[in-house]
Scaffold this motif. Structure first.
Motif, PDB file in Angstrom:
ATOM      1  N   LEU B 127      40.929  46.869  40.075  1.00  0.00           N
ATOM      2  CA  LEU B 127      41.754  45.897  39.363  1.00  0.00           C
ATOM      3  C   LEU B 127      42.875  45.373  40.263  1.00  0.00           C
ATOM      4  CD1 LEU B 127      41.981  44.773  36.407  1.00  0.00           C
ATOM      5  CD2 LEU B 127      43.864  46.370  36.121  1.00  0.00           C
ATOM      6  N   ALA B 128      43.492  46.278  40.995  1.00  0.00           N
ATOM      7  CA  ALA B 128      44.580  45.882  41.894  1.00  0.00           C
ATOM      8  C   ALA B 128      44.070  44.930  42.973  1.00  0.00           C
ATOM      9  CB  ALA B 128      45.203  47.125  42.525  1.00  0.00           C
ATOM     10  N   GLU B 129      42.879  45.221  43.488  1.00  0.00           N
ATOM     11  CA  GLU B 129      42.287  44.350  44.513  1.00  0.00           C
ATOM     12  C   GLU B 129      42.049  42.942  43.976  1.00  0.00           C
ATOM     13  OE1 GLU B 129      38.634  46.073  45.989  1.00  0.00           O
ATOM     14  OE2 GLU B 129      39.620  48.001  46.356  1.00  0.00           O
ATOM     15  N   LEU B 130      41.776  42.886  42.674  1.00  0.00           N
ATOM     16  CA  LEU B 130      41.408  41.603  42.069  1.00  0.00           C
ATOM     17  C   LEU B 130      42.589  40.888  41.441  1.00  0.00           C
ATOM     18  CD1 LEU B 130      38.128  42.855  40.353  1.00  0.00           C
ATOM     19  CD2 LEU B 130      38.260  41.300  42.298  1.00  0.00           C
ATOM     20  N   ALA B 131      43.759  41.498  41.536  1.00  0.00           N
ATOM     21  CA  ALA B 131      44.905  40.979  40.791  1.00  0.00           C
ATOM     22  C   ALA B 131      45.452  39.671  41.347  1.00  0.00           C
ATOM     23  CB  ALA B 131      46.005  42.038  40.741  1.00  0.00           C
ATOM     24  N   HIS B 132      45.463  39.540  42.668  1.00  0.00           N
ATOM     25  CA  HIS B 132      46.158  38.387  43.247  1.00  0.00           C
ATOM     26  C   HIS B 132      45.220  37.439  43.974  1.00  0.00           C
ATOM     27  CE1 HIS B 132      49.795  40.257  41.999  1.00  0.00           C
ATOM     28  NE2 HIS B 132      49.488  41.368  42.644  1.00  0.00           N
ATOM     29  N   PRO B 133      45.392  36.159  43.710  1.00  0.00           N
ATOM     30  CA  PRO B 133      44.561  35.167  44.389  1.00  0.00           C
ATOM     31  C   PRO B 133      44.882  35.136  45.881  1.00  0.00           C
ATOM     32  CG  PRO B 133      46.255  34.110  43.041  1.00  0.00           C
ATOM     33  CD  PRO B 133      46.358  35.556  42.788  1.00  0.00           C
ATOM     34  N   ASP B 134      43.856  34.912  46.664  1.00  0.00           N
ATOM     35  CA  ASP B 134      44.022  34.793  48.109  1.00  0.00           C
ATOM     36  C   ASP B 134      43.925  33.305  48.435  1.00  0.00           C
ATOM     37  OD1 ASP B 134      43.603  34.643  50.882  1.00  0.00           O
ATOM     38  OD2 ASP B 134      42.719  36.638  50.901  1.00  0.00           O
ATOM     39  N   GLU B 135      44.834  32.840  49.241  1.00  0.00           N
ATOM     40  CA  GLU B 135      44.855  31.399  49.535  1.00  0.00           C
ATOM     41  C   GLU B 135      43.603  30.933  50.266  1.00  0.00           C
ATOM     42  OE1 GLU B 135      48.443  30.019  51.265  1.00  0.00           O
ATOM     43  OE2 GLU B 135      49.708  30.935  49.713  1.00  0.00           O
ATOM     44  N   GLU B 136      42.943  31.867  50.945  1.00  0.00           N
ATOM     45  CA  GLU B 136      41.730  31.495  51.678  1.00  0.00           C
ATOM     46  C   GLU B 136      40.501  31.461  50.781  1.00  0.00           C
ATOM     47  OE1 GLU B 136      40.976  33.571  55.251  1.00  0.00           O
ATOM     48  OE2 GLU B 136      43.031  33.376  56.004  1.00  0.00           O
ATOM     49  N   ASP B 137      40.644  31.987  49.562  1.00  0.00           N
ATOM     50  CA  ASP B 137      39.501  32.015  48.653  1.00  0.00           C
ATOM     51  C   ASP B 137      39.039  30.614  48.275  1.00  0.00           C
ATOM     52  OD1 ASP B 137      39.487  34.712  48.657  1.00  0.00           O
ATOM     53  OD2 ASP B 137      40.252  34.968  46.623  1.00  0.00           O
ATOM     54  N   THR B 138      37.732  30.467  48.170  1.00  0.00           N
ATOM     55  CA  THR B 138      37.186  29.231  47.627  1.00  0.00           C
ATOM     56  C   THR B 138      37.344  29.291  46.103  1.00  0.00           C
ATOM     57  OG1 THR B 138      34.986  30.180  47.326  1.00  0.00           O
ATOM     58  CG2 THR B 138      35.464  29.195  49.460  1.00  0.00           C
ATOM     59  N   PRO B 139      37.222  28.140  45.428  1.00  0.00           N
ATOM     60  CA  PRO B 139      37.341  28.147  43.962  1.00  0.00           C
ATOM     61  C   PRO B 139      36.332  29.095  43.303  1.00  0.00           C
ATOM     62  CG  PRO B 139      37.355  25.904  44.804  1.00  0.00           C
ATOM     63  CD  PRO B 139      37.052  26.784  45.965  1.00  0.00           C
ATOM     64  N   GLY B 140      35.118  29.149  43.861  1.00  0.00           N
ATOM     65  CA  GLY B 140      34.106  30.045  43.316  1.00  0.00           C
ATOM     66  C   GLY B 140      34.522  31.504  43.406  1.00  0.00           C
ATOM     67  N   MET B 141      35.092  31.872  44.534  1.00  0.00           N
ATOM     68  CA  MET B 141      35.573  33.246  44.698  1.00  0.00           C
ATOM     69  C   MET B 141      36.679  33.559  43.724  1.00  0.00           C
ATOM     70  SD  MET B 141      35.824  34.008  48.747  1.00  0.00           S
ATOM     71  CE  MET B 141      34.541  33.533  49.901  1.00  0.00           C
ATOM     72  N   ASP B 142      37.553  32.576  43.512  1.00  0.00           N
ATOM     73  CA  ASP B 142      38.658  32.779  42.602  1.00  0.00           C
ATOM     74  C   ASP B 142      38.150  32.999  41.180  1.00  0.00           C
ATOM     75  OD1 ASP B 142      41.513  32.937  42.883  1.00  0.00           O
ATOM     76  OD2 ASP B 142      41.593  31.297  41.420  1.00  0.00           O
ATOM     77  N   PHE B 143      37.145  32.249  40.811  1.00  0.00           N
ATOM     78  CA  PHE B 143      36.549  32.409  39.486  1.00  0.00           C
ATOM     79  C   PHE B 143      35.965  33.821  39.340  1.00  0.00           C
ATOM     80  CE2 PHE B 143      33.061  32.000  36.422  1.00  0.00           C
ATOM     81  CZ  PHE B 143      33.708  31.381  35.367  1.00  0.00           C
ATOM     82  N   ALA B 144      35.210  34.252  40.353  1.00  0.00           N
ATOM     83  CA  ALA B 144      34.599  35.588  40.312  1.00  0.00           C
ATOM     84  C   ALA B 144      35.682  36.662  40.242  1.00  0.00           C
ATOM     85  CB  ALA B 144      33.704  35.801  41.529  1.00  0.00           C
ATOM     86  N   ARG B 145      36.754  36.443  40.977  1.00  0.00           N
ATOM     87  CA  ARG B 145      37.856  37.411  40.991  1.00  0.00           C
ATOM     88  C   ARG B 145      38.467  37.542  39.589  1.00  0.00           C
ATOM     89  NH1 ARG B 145      42.919  37.101  40.831  1.00  0.00           N
ATOM     90  NH2 ARG B 145      42.933  34.830  40.969  1.00  0.00           N
ATOM     91  N   GLN B 146      38.720  36.405  38.955  1.00  0.00           N
ATOM     92  CA  GLN B 146      39.316  36.442  37.625  1.00  0.00           C
ATOM     93  C   GLN B 146      38.368  37.062  36.598  1.00  0.00           C
ATOM     94  OE1 GLN B 146      41.494  32.822  36.265  1.00  0.00           O
ATOM     95  NE2 GLN B 146      41.112  32.093  38.332  1.00  0.00           N
ATOM     96  N   TYR B 147      37.096  36.768  36.762  1.00  0.00           N
ATOM     97  CA  TYR B 147      36.077  37.361  35.883  1.00  0.00           C
ATOM     98  C   TYR B 147      36.129  38.888  36.009  1.00  0.00           C
ATOM     99  CZ  TYR B 147      31.410  37.988  33.774  1.00  0.00           C
ATOM    100  OH  TYR B 147      30.355  38.351  32.982  1.00  0.00           O
ATOM    101  N   GLY B 148      36.102  39.346  37.242  1.00  0.00           N
ATOM    102  CA  GLY B 148      36.158  40.792  37.489  1.00  0.00           C
ATOM    103  C   GLY B 148      37.422  41.406  36.916  1.00  0.00           C
ATOM    104  N   HIS B 149      38.518  40.705  37.076  1.00  0.00           N
ATOM    105  CA  HIS B 149      39.778  41.225  36.567  1.00  0.00           C
ATOM    106  C   HIS B 149      39.731  41.404  35.054  1.00  0.00           C
ATOM    107  CE1 HIS B 149      44.096  41.317  35.553  1.00  0.00           C
ATOM    108  NE2 HIS B 149      44.223  41.888  36.729  1.00  0.00           N
ATOM    109  N   ALA B 150      39.180  40.416  34.373  1.00  0.00           N
ATOM    110  CA  ALA B 150      39.078  40.487  32.911  1.00  0.00           C
ATOM    111  C   ALA B 150      38.206  41.663  32.471  1.00  0.00           C
ATOM    112  CB  ALA B 150      38.508  39.170  32.371  1.00  0.00           C
ATOM    113  N   VAL B 151      37.084  41.848  33.174  1.00  0.00           N
ATOM    114  CA  VAL B 151      36.161  42.911  32.791  1.00  0.00           C
ATOM    115  C   VAL B 151      36.747  44.295  33.077  1.00  0.00           C
ATOM    116  CG1 VAL B 151      33.915  43.938  33.296  1.00  0.00           C
ATOM    117  CG2 VAL B 151      34.122  41.458  33.040  1.00  0.00           C
TER     118      VAL B 151
END
Lengths: 177, 177
Positions: B127-151
């Motif tokens: 959860l901690a790994e997924l908590a903060h957006p990385d500026e280098e992330d693509t929009p798709g990665m950001d979506f996956a990150r937020q999905y993971g965070h929610a789950v």
DNA sequence: CTCCGATATATCGCTTCTATATATCTTCGG
DNA sequence: CCGAAGATATATAGAAGCGATATATCGGAG
């Protein structure tokens, strides 16, 4: 965790044939968080029989091959208890759906929408399966069921509330018309 | 979905060596929902090179084997786009943790508590790994990150609020003292 | 100044999945 | 009342992929 251990676990819930064990992974109580198939189950049962961890009683049937009913032995029961004390592997989540969405900017918007719709439908089906307690369930199964329900609920909520984020990224095809 | 497709996808984010691709599955952007290992990645890169879907540039290094840097070709890019339009497999969740808890009544309570503690710790780390957006992330990665965070949030909440249900089922060992 | 972890490539063996073959019975629509 | 489809049941061949291992060097921690 090997398939042999999973088969021992399956047989705790009662004697079964290879076919029935397969069903537990396909439809039954294990289907939401484990998988194993004929290609591994049948060889595993043979190995377990050789090692004396299960017994196999062939029940003759008319005009078909014998039905082989497997039962856990006392030795098998102890082996399972031992195996359950070993460290478990981390939970693993595999999603080709999320992988594909990483490339949403390369895909037509309709494709992305279709994928999200399909995933939502699949998850809602799973959610419905997990919604109601079954009186035959053991307490452990009930716990797993509730866990699954909580996770699917959260997944569905997220997808419904955030699908626009990924759909906006997809390439708009309408310009081609 | 074959490992070859996953490798093509990995190379969309830039040229990479086999070692770096492996890291994407182990630590990197794919680690939360995919896995692949050396045993499949290296053979896949060889096959992709043979088919002209990637090119391999050997960069000489002093006192070590050449570093082989793989790049996507135009043909490879088209192949990926095509592969991403094929139907995706259902998401798969594999949990030896939940399997083991099905047999909580056969296990000492301390074992069950320990497993729940370990799982909570592992999930909080994720959860901690997924908590903060990385500026280098693509929009798709950001979506996956937020999905993971929610789950993961939902999983952690469920476990914390319901762990007593499964712990009560476990056999009380203290009677043996 | 030594040892460990990271970098980097690569392969072998074993497990396991996917798909298929075989054969019979049940169920359900036409 | 027939035929098709699906469920019951065992089993294996072939392909794919994981885990472990081998090899070799470098940088940094202690």
């Amino acid at each position: 965790m090997q398939v042999t251990t999973l088969c021992l676990g399956a047989l705790v819930f009662g004697d079964a044939t290879g076919y029935e064990i397969n069903k537990m992974f396909e439809d039954g109580p294990f289907s939401h968080f484990l998988d194993a198939s004929y290609g591994s189950i049948y060889p595993a049962l043979t190995r377990l029989t050789d090692e004396g961890l299960v017994t196999c009683k062939a029940e003759p049937q008319e005009r078909r091959p014998d039905k082989k009913i497997y039962s856990l032995t006392e030795k098998g029961r102890l082996k399972l208890r031992d195996a359950l004390q070993q460290p478990v592997a981390d939970d693993k989540f595999r999603s080709e759906f999320l992988f594909t969405l990483l490339f949403a900017h390369l895909l037509p918007r309709d494709r992305v929408r279709g994928m999200v719709d399909a995933r939502l439908a699949a998850m809602k089906k799973k959610l419905a399966e997990l919604a109601h307690p079954d009186e035959e369930d053991t307490p452990g199964m009930d716990f797993a069921r509730q866990y699954g329900h909580a996770v699917y609920s959260a997944s569905i909520d997220f997808l419904e509330n955030n699908r626009h984020l990924i759909e906006e990224i997809a390439t708009e095809e309408e310009a081609h018309v």
